[in-house]
Design a protein around this motif. Sequence first.
Motif, short mmCIF file in Angstrom:
data_model
loop_
_atom_site.label_atom_id
_atom_site.label_comp_id
_atom_site.label_asym_id
_atom_site.label_seq_id
_atom_site.Cartn_x
_atom_site.Cartn_y
_atom_site.Cartn_z
N TYR A 25 0.83 -1.20 0.00
CA TYR A 25 0.00 0.00 0.00
C TYR A 25 0.87 1.25 0.00
N GLU A 26 0.24 2.36 -0.35
CA GLU A 26 0.88 3.66 -0.24
C GLU A 26 0.56 4.17 1.17
N PRO A 27 1.60 4.44 1.98
CA PRO A 27 1.33 4.86 3.36
C PRO A 27 0.54 6.16 3.43
N ASP A 28 -0.37 6.20 4.37
CA ASP A 28 -1.25 7.35 4.58
C ASP A 28 -0.60 8.29 5.59
N SER A 29 -0.57 9.58 5.26
CA SER A 29 0.04 10.57 6.16
C SER A 29 -0.75 10.71 7.47
N LYS A 30 -1.94 10.17 7.51
CA LYS A 30 -2.72 10.17 8.76
C LYS A 30 -2.06 9.23 9.78
N TYR A 31 -1.41 8.19 9.27
CA TYR A 31 -0.81 7.18 10.15
C TYR A 31 0.71 7.22 10.19
N PHE A 32 1.34 7.88 9.19
CA PHE A 32 2.79 7.93 9.14
C PHE A 32 3.27 9.36 9.01
N GLU A 33 4.43 9.62 9.60
CA GLU A 33 5.06 10.93 9.48
C GLU A 33 5.45 11.17 8.02
N SER A 34 5.92 12.37 7.71
CA SER A 34 6.24 12.73 6.33
C SER A 34 7.39 11.90 5.74
N ASP A 35 8.17 11.23 6.59
CA ASP A 35 9.23 10.36 6.07
C ASP A 35 8.69 9.00 5.63
N PHE A 36 7.41 8.73 5.91
CA PHE A 36 6.71 7.50 5.58
C PHE A 36 7.31 6.27 6.27
N ARG A 37 8.20 6.50 7.21
CA ARG A 37 8.83 5.41 7.96
C ARG A 37 8.34 5.35 9.40
N THR A 38 8.04 6.51 9.94
CA THR A 38 7.70 6.63 11.35
C THR A 38 6.20 6.68 11.54
#
Length: 104
Positions: free
Chosen positions: A87-100
């Motif tokens: 999936y493409e990570p959602d910024s609602k659940y992940f920080e802008s680095d898409f890792r955290t």
Amino acid sequence: MDKPFITSLIEEGRIEWRKHALQRMLERNITRESVLEVILSGELIMRYDEDKPFPSILLFKVINNKPIHVLISVDNVGRKIFIITAYEPDSKYFESDFRTRRKL
């Protein structure tokens, strides 16, 4: 569950694409090639050692300016990788680095 082991399983064709993963990939316009690229050269961002029936890991990579997460499960004894989802990570659940993962 290290990268060389996972790479060897993929090279040997010891990979199972779960039906759920294939359905979600189709809905999300994520190709098998992209998933394999994430697995082979992406960054491990989370381990789920207690997952059953096998431990799993979450991998991340940006492909064509699109961040992608891939969750795989690895049967070390049976020497098989299971593709659980992509999936493409959602910024609602992940920080802008898409890792955290965000604290909700």
